[in-house]
Design an enzyme around this catalytic site. Structure first.
Site, PDB file in Angstrom:
ATOM      1  N   ASP A 197       2.018   9.416  -2.025  1.00  0.00           N
ATOM      2  CA  ASP A 197       2.477   8.287  -2.825  1.00  0.00           C
ATOM      3  C   ASP A 197       4.008   8.269  -2.864  1.00  0.00           C
ATOM      4  O   ASP A 197       4.665   9.248  -2.502  1.00  0.00           O
ATOM      5  CB  ASP A 197       1.854   8.336  -4.227  1.00  0.00           C
ATOM      6  CG  ASP A 197       1.346   6.951  -4.625  1.00  0.00           C
ATOM      7  OD1 ASP A 197       2.051   5.975  -4.304  1.00  0.00           O
ATOM      8  OD2 ASP A 197       0.282   6.849  -5.236  1.00  0.00           O
ATOM      9  N   LYS A 207      -1.812   8.862   3.158  1.00  0.00           N
ATOM     10  CA  LYS A 207      -0.381   8.893   2.853  1.00  0.00           C
ATOM     11  C   LYS A 207      -0.104   9.479   1.484  1.00  0.00           C
ATOM     12  O   LYS A 207      -0.913   9.364   0.558  1.00  0.00           O
ATOM     13  CB  LYS A 207       0.237   7.494   2.973  1.00  0.00           C
ATOM     14  CG  LYS A 207      -0.268   6.491   1.967  1.00  0.00           C
ATOM     15  CD  LYS A 207       0.468   5.166   2.081  1.00  0.00           C
ATOM     16  CE  LYS A 207       1.804   5.154   1.376  1.00  0.00           C
ATOM     17  NZ  LYS A 207       1.716   5.269  -0.088  1.00  0.00           N
ATOM     18  N   LYS A 247      -4.546   9.826  -4.646  1.00  0.00           N
ATOM     19  CA  LYS A 247      -4.281   9.616  -6.072  1.00  0.00           C
ATOM     20  C   LYS A 247      -4.841  10.786  -6.853  1.00  0.00           C
ATOM     21  O   LYS A 247      -5.854  11.340  -6.461  1.00  0.00           O
ATOM     22  CB  LYS A 247      -4.924   8.302  -6.543  1.00  0.00           C
ATOM     23  CG  LYS A 247      -4.391   7.051  -5.865  1.00  0.00           C
ATOM     24  CD  LYS A 247      -3.101   6.584  -6.480  1.00  0.00           C
ATOM     25  CE  LYS A 247      -2.495   5.450  -5.656  1.00  0.00           C
ATOM     26  NZ  LYS A 247      -1.268   4.887  -6.221  1.00  0.00           N
ATOM     27  N   LYS A 262      -2.977  -6.104  -6.473  1.00  0.00           N
ATOM     28  CA  LYS A 262      -2.337  -6.012  -7.795  1.00  0.00           C
ATOM     29  C   LYS A 262      -0.834  -6.339  -7.776  1.00  0.00           C
ATOM     30  O   LYS A 262      -0.242  -6.534  -8.827  1.00  0.00           O
ATOM     31  CB  LYS A 262      -2.547  -4.607  -8.375  1.00  0.00           C
ATOM     32  CG  LYS A 262      -1.676  -3.518  -7.743  1.00  0.00           C
ATOM     33  CD  LYS A 262      -1.896  -2.147  -8.369  1.00  0.00           C
ATOM     34  CE  LYS A 262      -0.896  -1.141  -7.809  1.00  0.00           C
ATOM     35  NZ  LYS A 262      -1.152   0.249  -8.180  1.00  0.00           N
TER      36      LYS A 262
HETATM   37  C1  CAP Z   1      -1.180   1.536  -4.102  1.00  0.00           C
HETATM   38  C2  CAP Z   1       0.185   2.170  -4.206  1.00  0.00           C
HETATM   39  C3  CAP Z   1       1.293   1.545  -3.379  1.00  0.00           C
HETATM   40  C4  CAP Z   1       1.519   0.052  -3.586  1.00  0.00           C
HETATM   41  C5  CAP Z   1       2.865  -0.440  -3.181  1.00  0.00           C
HETATM   42  C6  CAP Z   1       0.617   2.221  -5.639  1.00  0.00           C
HETATM   43  O1  CAP Z   1      -2.140   2.237  -4.845  1.00  0.00           O
HETATM   44  O2  CAP Z   1       0.093   3.507  -3.788  1.00  0.00           O
HETATM   45  O3  CAP Z   1       2.467   2.236  -3.704  1.00  0.00           O
HETATM   46  O4  CAP Z   1       0.574  -0.595  -2.800  1.00  0.00           O
HETATM   47  O5  CAP Z   1       2.937  -1.823  -3.259  1.00  0.00           O
HETATM   48  O6  CAP Z   1       1.223   3.234  -5.991  1.00  0.00           O
HETATM   49  O7  CAP Z   1       0.411   1.257  -6.327  1.00  0.00           O
HETATM   50  P1  CAP Z   1      -3.474   1.556  -5.316  1.00  0.00           P
HETATM   51  P2  CAP Z   1       3.291  -2.713  -1.997  1.00  0.00           P
HETATM   52  O8  CAP Z   1      -4.290   1.278  -4.088  1.00  0.00           O
HETATM   53  O9  CAP Z   1      -4.144   2.573  -6.210  1.00  0.00           O
HETATM   54  O10 CAP Z   1      -3.097   0.316  -6.045  1.00  0.00           O
HETATM   55  O11 CAP Z   1       2.372  -2.315  -0.898  1.00  0.00           O
HETATM   56  O12 CAP Z   1       3.075  -4.116  -2.464  1.00  0.00           O
HETATM   57  O13 CAP Z   1       4.693  -2.414  -1.659  1.00  0.00           O
HETATM   58 MG    MG Z   2       2.054   4.073  -4.263  1.00  0.00          MG
END
Ligand code: CAP
Ligand code: MG
Length: 429
Positions: free
Chosen positions: A181, A179, A153, A309
């Site tokens: 994003d 990974k 991030k 979240k």
């Molecule tokens: C998580 C994340 C993932 C989500 C996708 C985001 O970051 O990188 O893309 O988890 O959701 O962009 O939100 P954080 P899911 O850890 O900062 O929240 O796995 O439910 O498909």
């Molecule tokens: Mg993400």
């Protein structure tokens, strides 16, 4: 002219020769349940809005869909589709029939494809994951414990050098997988090839220093020709994992990538799935998408956390991850025995921080990848400390020690617990 009745309650479905679907359906005002059931089964198989002179009764008898079960109170119906209605090995064709016109019909107020069961012959026409759950564990050498991942991030905004440096720090402090994003692909200030080269260089350094296997999931999401070039590039640089935003690209692109047999782990990010999975009365469930992703060849797939979240009920995530096994016919997705098709590894991600880990493992077990973005890079003392905090939380969970106790002599965990103590994600819909 042959009249075909698509509702045949009492018909015994042939699980070895038919695809069985479960739908939630609400008819529009003035339409009877049987009428809408007939219309949906007809439109998704061989019917039209009127009887057809071109449709031979002898053909219809062999390949028509049949609604064999209706529960008007629960608004549920089950339809059996003979395999002849489908092209083997083709997810686009599957979606064009049971995920197609039926969702647009005026007779339908709401329609949701809840679940689908495939016969062995259909399953065997797909490749499925090249590695799957067991293969990923073999590659990483992590036999039983939770695999820890981190999304770098901010999502977009770092350059390749910054990303490589952060990746190094996070890997070095206990995280197994890094990974990209979902919206980080090939950017003006973060060139894909430069990023892959630099991050993989950092990976090799950490592996040499620690003797551990580390993974980098590079986001290759793009139109299929470019996606393939990127996957080959990752391979040429010694990478082991590629990430695809499977809803954005479509599962046909995943199938195409899988068919190249590049020997890469395919990481399925599901960004955008809620455009059709989230509304409880209409669309296609995440359970169905997860099954299709497994057929297409996704080795590791985002399926939800329950505690984080992102939306997704406990029952839904458990069902997808296949931890509810009371009735095998109703609960099967990523890990069901699908003969030649390997199980897919679930990824729990979205709003995760160390304080949530015990609940995550309590709900979903530890045979998965737990991903932290903000929960590492938002740590008061920076990403390296954030990684240590997560690692310590995982250690505590594995040893069965309450986090508050473990935190007493684990500084990074203690700070993380204080920092995110009030983050609860208790929003109501
Ligand atoms: C998580 C994340 C993932 C989500 C996708 C985001 O970051 O990188 O893309 O988890 O959701 O962009 O939100 P954080 P899911 O850890 O900062 O929240 O796995 O439910 O498909
Ligand atoms: Mg993400």
């Amino acid at each position: 002219m042959a009249h075909i009745g698509f509702v045949q309650i009492g018909y015994k479905p042939k699980y070895d020769r038919e695809i069985i679907t479960t739908f939630y359906v609400e008819p529009s005002a003035g339409v009877a349940f049987n009428e809408v059931a007939d219309a949906v089964a007809g439109e998704s198989s061989i019917g039209s809005w009127t009887d057809l002179g071109t449709l031979k009764k002898s053909v219809a008898e062999k390949i028509q869909a049949r609604v064999f079960y209706i529960d008007v109170k629960k608004k549920i119906m089950k339809i059996a589709y003979p395999l002849a209605l489908f092209e083997l090995g083709s997810i686009p064709q599957f979606l064009s029939s049971v995920g197609g016109n039926i969702f647009s019909m005026k007779a339908v107020k709401h329609l949701r494809l809840l679940d689908v069961e495939f016969p062995k012959k259909y399953i065997d026409s797909f490749q499925g994951p090249a590695f799957g759950l067991a293969g990923i564990r073999k590659i990483t050498g992590i036999k039983k414990r939770l695999i820890l991942g981190s999304i770098i991030k901010p999502k977009v905004g770092l350059n390749p050098d910054e990303q490589a440096e952060l990746s190094y720090a996070v890997w070095r402090n206990g995280i197994d997988l890094i990974k990209d994003d979902e919206n980080l692909t090939n950017m003006s200030f973060n060139n894909f090839e430069e990023r892959v080269r630099k991050v993989l260089k950092a990976l090799k350094k950490v592996e040499q220093e620690t003797g551990l296997v580390k993974l980098y999931s590079a986001n290759i999401t793009a139109p299929p020709d470019i996606m393939l070039e990127r996957a080959k590039f990752v391979k040429s640089q010694g990478g082991k994992v590629v990430m695809v935003d499977i809803v954005s690209t479509g599962l046909d692109s995943v199938q195409y990538l899988r068919k190249q047999n590049l020997g890469l782990i395919i990481h399925g990010h599901r960004a955008g799935h809620s455009t059709f999975t989230r509304y409880e009365k209409h669309g296609i469930t995440m359970l169905v998408l997860a099954k299709l992703a497994r057929l297409a060849g996704v080795d590791q797939l985002h399926t939800g956390t329950v505690v984080g979240k992102m939306d997704g009920t406990r029952e839904e995530v458990l069902t997808i991850n296949q931890l509810l096994q009371e009735d095998w016919r109703d609960y099967h997705a990523l890990r069901e025995d699908w003969s030649s098709i390997k199980p897919t590894m679930p990824i729990a991600s979205g709003g995760m921080h160390p304080g949530l880990l015990p609940k995550l493992v309590e709900s979903l077990g530890s045979d998965l990848i737990a991903n932290f973005g903000g929960g590492i890079h938002g740590h008061v003392d920076g990403s390296a400390a954030g990684a240590r905090g997560c690692f310590q939380a995982a250690e505590a969970v594995e040893k069965g020690i309450p986090l508050a106790v473990y935190a007493k002599d684990h500084d990074e965990l203690r700070k993380a617990l204080i920092q995110w103590n009030n983050v609860k994600y208790k929003y109501k819909r």
